[in-house]
Design an enzyme around this catalytic site. Structure first.
Site, PDB file in Angstrom:
ATOM      1  N   PRO A  46      -6.248  -5.592   0.323  1.00 55.61           N
ATOM      2  CA  PRO A  46      -6.708  -5.458   1.714  1.00 55.61           C
ATOM      3  C   PRO A  46      -5.767  -6.158   2.691  1.00 55.61           C
ATOM      4  O   PRO A  46      -5.092  -7.120   2.322  1.00 55.61           O
ATOM      5  CB  PRO A  46      -8.073  -6.155   1.704  1.00 55.61           C
ATOM      6  N   ASP A  47      -5.722  -5.651   3.941  1.00 62.19           N
ATOM      7  CA  ASP A  47      -4.944  -6.383   4.943  1.00 62.19           C
ATOM      8  C   ASP A  47      -5.835  -7.467   5.548  1.00 62.19           C
ATOM      9  O   ASP A  47      -6.896  -7.779   5.003  1.00 62.19           O
ATOM     10  CB  ASP A  47      -4.335  -5.425   5.987  1.00 62.19           C
ATOM     11  N   PHE A  48      -5.426  -8.059   6.646  1.00 61.19           N
ATOM     12  CA  PHE A  48      -6.189  -9.162   7.222  1.00 61.19           C
ATOM     13  C   PHE A  48      -7.108  -8.717   8.356  1.00 61.19           C
ATOM     14  O   PHE A  48      -8.257  -9.111   8.432  1.00 61.19           O
ATOM     15  CB  PHE A  48      -5.228 -10.256   7.735  1.00 61.19           C
ATOM     16  N   ARG A  49      -6.579  -7.876   9.246  1.00 57.73           N
ATOM     17  CA  ARG A  49      -7.272  -7.649  10.516  1.00 57.73           C
ATOM     18  C   ARG A  49      -7.872  -6.267  10.709  1.00 57.73           C
ATOM     19  O   ARG A  49      -8.438  -6.006  11.771  1.00 57.73           O
ATOM     20  CB  ARG A  49      -6.325  -7.995  11.677  1.00 57.73           C
ATOM     21  N   ASN A 120       4.173 -10.630   3.544  1.00 61.00           N
ATOM     22  CA  ASN A 120       3.249 -10.508   2.416  1.00 61.00           C
ATOM     23  C   ASN A 120       3.550 -11.514   1.305  1.00 61.00           C
ATOM     24  O   ASN A 120       4.698 -11.856   1.060  1.00 61.00           O
ATOM     25  CB  ASN A 120       3.292  -9.084   1.861  1.00 61.00           C
ATOM     26  N   ASP A 122       2.354 -10.894  -1.790  1.00 58.48           N
ATOM     27  CA  ASP A 122       1.981 -10.181  -3.019  1.00 58.48           C
ATOM     28  C   ASP A 122       3.161  -9.903  -3.954  1.00 58.48           C
ATOM     29  O   ASP A 122       2.986  -9.363  -5.039  1.00 58.48           O
ATOM     30  CB  ASP A 122       1.260  -8.865  -2.672  1.00 58.48           C
ATOM     31  N   HIS A 139       6.197 -15.832   4.821  1.00 60.18           N
ATOM     32  CA  HIS A 139       4.998 -16.660   4.674  1.00 60.18           C
ATOM     33  C   HIS A 139       4.850 -17.195   3.251  1.00 60.18           C
ATOM     34  O   HIS A 139       3.748 -17.471   2.802  1.00 60.18           O
ATOM     35  CB  HIS A 139       3.751 -15.878   5.123  1.00 60.18           C
TER      36      HIS A 139
HETATM   37  P1  OAD Z   1      -2.795  -7.464   9.685  1.00 61.66           P
HETATM   38  O1  OAD Z   1      -3.999  -7.224   8.865  1.00 61.66           O
HETATM   39  O2  OAD Z   1      -2.902  -8.368  10.845  1.00 61.66           O
HETATM   40  O3  OAD Z   1      -2.241  -6.087  10.219  1.00 61.66           O
HETATM   41  C1  OAD Z   1      -2.067  -4.974   9.397  1.00 61.66           C
HETATM   42  C2  OAD Z   1      -1.660  -3.792  10.262  1.00 61.66           C
HETATM   43  O4  OAD Z   1      -1.352  -2.709   9.405  1.00 61.66           O
HETATM   44  C3  OAD Z   1      -2.759  -3.307  11.201  1.00 61.66           C
HETATM   45  O5  OAD Z   1      -2.181  -2.959  12.424  1.00 61.66           O
HETATM   46  C4  OAD Z   1      -3.331  -2.080  10.474  1.00 61.66           C
HETATM   47  O6  OAD Z   1      -3.802  -1.097  11.377  1.00 61.66           O
HETATM   48  C5  OAD Z   1      -2.108  -1.575   9.769  1.00 61.66           C
HETATM   49  N1  OAD Z   1      -2.373  -0.875   8.500  1.00 61.66           N
HETATM   50  C6  OAD Z   1      -3.197  -1.209   7.494  1.00 61.66           C
HETATM   51  N2  OAD Z   1      -3.069  -0.385   6.462  1.00 61.66           N
HETATM   52  C7  OAD Z   1      -2.119   0.515   6.800  1.00 61.66           C
HETATM   53  C8  OAD Z   1      -1.506   1.624   6.147  1.00 61.66           C
HETATM   54  N3  OAD Z   1      -1.833   1.988   4.906  1.00 61.66           N
HETATM   55  N4  OAD Z   1      -0.572   2.314   6.822  1.00 61.66           N
HETATM   56  C9  OAD Z   1      -0.202   1.963   8.092  1.00 61.66           C
HETATM   57  N5  OAD Z   1      -0.739   0.936   8.740  1.00 61.66           N
HETATM   58  C10 OAD Z   1      -1.677   0.205   8.109  1.00 61.66           C
HETATM   59  O7  OAD Z   1      -1.654  -7.950   8.655  1.00 61.66           O
HETATM   60  P2  OAD Z   1      -0.282  -8.675   9.001  1.00 61.66           P
HETATM   61  O8  OAD Z   1       0.247  -8.241  10.308  1.00 61.66           O
HETATM   62  O9  OAD Z   1       0.584  -8.547   7.826  1.00 61.66           O
HETATM   63  O10 OAD Z   1      -0.573 -14.856   7.325  1.00 61.66           O
HETATM   64  O11 OAD Z   1      -0.773 -10.173   9.126  1.00 61.66           O
HETATM   65  C11 OAD Z   1       0.138 -11.175   9.434  1.00 61.66           C
HETATM   66  C12 OAD Z   1      -0.273 -12.491   8.849  1.00 61.66           C
HETATM   67  O12 OAD Z   1      -1.589 -12.830   9.258  1.00 61.66           O
HETATM   68  C13 OAD Z   1      -0.355 -12.512   7.360  1.00 61.66           C
HETATM   69  O13 OAD Z   1       0.889 -12.712   6.746  1.00 61.66           O
HETATM   70  C14 OAD Z   1      -1.281 -13.647   7.096  1.00 61.66           C
HETATM   71  C15 OAD Z   1      -2.298 -13.398   8.151  1.00 61.66           C
HETATM   72  O14 OAD Z   1      -2.986 -14.505   8.594  1.00 61.66           O
HETATM   73  C16 OAD Z   1      -0.897 -15.952   6.643  1.00 61.66           C
HETATM   74  O15 OAD Z   1      -1.827 -16.016   5.920  1.00 61.66           O
HETATM   75  C17 OAD Z   1       0.012 -17.112   6.895  1.00 61.66           C
END
Ligand code: OAD
Ligand code: ZN
Length: 403
Positions: A46-49, A120, A122, A139
């Site tokens: 999963p992503d974060f936001r 990432n 991972d 990170h």
């Molecule tokens: P986010 O979860 O903030 O953002 C992910 C982005 O990818 C969002 O804009 C989603 O819409 C988009 N997305 C998700 N799945 C997708 C897919 N299959 N194809 C295209 N777009 C997709 O994640 P990051 O920006 O990586 O830090 O977050 C940055 C940092 O915040 C992380 O490294 C982590 C977190 O807190 C730490 O833990 C230090």
């Protein structure tokens, strides 16, 4: 496509096709790829936001002041338990890199990748075959863990076992909390990040994928390229479109030069379309297929290996708990006194040699002179690495914090 009336170098709206042409023609040969959690969601991480599915929407059970607290160093020092509970889910396990990861690898193979900057943790970039020097893990990662108080590096295997056994890992020397070297809010980014910021000066094409660009200083990197450098964002949503300087300007509303391209959709779809325009589609699919076959074989081997190891590990873990209770038991027990098992129960090299020094009867703990000498050398190397890292941190002029 609009002109902006400022007589810019290129008023024609760029497109994915244009980006492909830049690469095909050899004009783009120092490509930087900036990645976020969105490039790994197709692997099942999963992503974060993302609302609903993102990690930050699924932390209710931890009763945190706010979701990000789980990665805040100040919160962690007082309440490490929630992070370690989550860490069991976050530990890199048997995930397979996505098409996007293999595309980055393909860029490297074609000699046009200057660097991949990833947020990432991972390690899928490496699993896709990118060499360490091609990737900046901005990170950090789970591959190392350090005591927060004395900086001693922990044995990775011990670390993982301790985390999975459900207890907070404590330094065997000073009892400080041992934390994986992933960057928390309020901590410095790894030195490698700052060392490679200069890459952006020579970048001739920036590809950004799967990130909300909400975390600093990483997000700022998009405006570290020159103001003419083409930038492609592949993401489900438009991000970083601020007009106060440096933000993406996909429809040419505020910058003199049109250079930003947005592909709205999944990373893998966007990448596949780009690969097709490049004439690399078959090659990419082959790399992806063969890469997965190889990794699946390796994972299967690991699993088989783990089974054989399990009994020994269980015994070792039990012994480790005992060791935690009684120091005396540790030095007098002759059940597990060879190197291999020391590593299993998480006794660090340094502690081992301390123990040897403390112990008047070396024969009792079964460590030979030769082994002792080796240990001392290993210790010195560790100390050297620590020193280098600290030295650079102190001298670093760019010292910045996440967020
Ligand atoms: P986010 O979860 O903030 O953002 C992910 C982005 O990818 C969002 O804009 C989603 O819409 C988009 N997305 C998700 N799945 C997708 C897919 N299959 N194809 C295209 N777009 C997709 O994640 P990051 O920006 O990586 O830090 O977050 C940055 C940092 O915040 C992380 O490294 C982590 C977190 O807190 C730490 O833990 C230090
Ligand atoms: Zn310590």
């Amino acid at each position: 496509a609009h002109t902006n009336g400022k007589g810019g170098v290129s008023n024609e709206a760029p497109s994915l096709k244009k980006i492909a042409e830049l690469i095909k023609s050899g004009k783009a040969k120092n490509i930087i790829f900036m990645a976020g959690a969105g490039i790994s969601t197709a692997a099942g991480i999963p992503d974060f936001r993302s609302p609903g599915t993102g990690l930050y929407d699924n932390l209710a059970k931890y009763n945190l002041p706010q979701p990000e607290s789980i990665f805040e160093i100040r919160y962690f020092k007082k309440n490490p338990e929630p992070f370690f509970e989550l860490a069991r889910e976050l530990y890199p396990s048997k995930f397979l890199p996505t098409l996007t990861h293999y595309f980055i690898k393909l860029l490297h193979q074609k000699n046009v990748l200057l660097r991949c900057f990833t947020q990432n943790i991972d390690t899928l970039e490496q699993l896709a075959g990118l060499p360490e020097e091609a990737v900046v893990e901005a990170h950090g990662s789970f591959s190392k863990a350090k005591c927060l108080d004395c900086d001693k590096l922990a044995d990775p295997k011990w670390m993982k076992e301790t985390v999975f056994s459900g207890v907070v890992p404590r330094c065997l020397i000073c009892e400080g909390i041992v934390k994986p070297c992933i960057t928390f809010f309020g901590e410095n980014l790894p030195q490698k990040f700052f060392r490679h910021m200069k890459d952006f000066d020579s970048c001739d094409l920036l590809i950004v994928a799967g990130t909300s660009l909400q975390v600093q200083p990483f997000a700022l990197l998009i405006n570290s390229v020159t103001f003419e450098t083409p930038r492609l964002l592949i993401n489900r949503e438009k991000v970083a479109c601020y007009d106060t300087g440096g933000g993406f300007d996909f429809d040419g509303s505020f910058s003199p030069i049109r250079r930003d391209v947005f592909y709205g959709g999944s990373c893998d779809d966007g990448i596949l379309e780009l690969a097709e325009l490049l004439g690399w589609k078959e090659e990419l699919l082959k790399l992806h297929k063969e890469g997965h076959e190889l990794l699946k074989e390796e994972f299967a081997k690991d699993l088989a290996g783990e089974k054989v190891d399990d009994d020994v590990d269980a015994l070792a873990a039990e012994f480790g708990k005992k060791v935690g209770i009684s120091e005396e038991e540790k030095s007098t027990s002759n059940e597990f006194n060879d190197n291999k098992d020391d590593a299993k129960v998480g006794i660090s090299e340094e502690e081992k040699s301390n123990k040897v020094n403390e112990n008047k009867d070396d024969a009792k703990v079964g460590i030979s002179e030769e082994e002792k000498a080796n240990k001392v050398n290993e210790n010195e190397d560790d100390a050297k690495i620590d020193k280098i890292e600290k030295g650079e941190a102190l001298e670093d002029k760019h010292k910045e914090e996440t967020k």
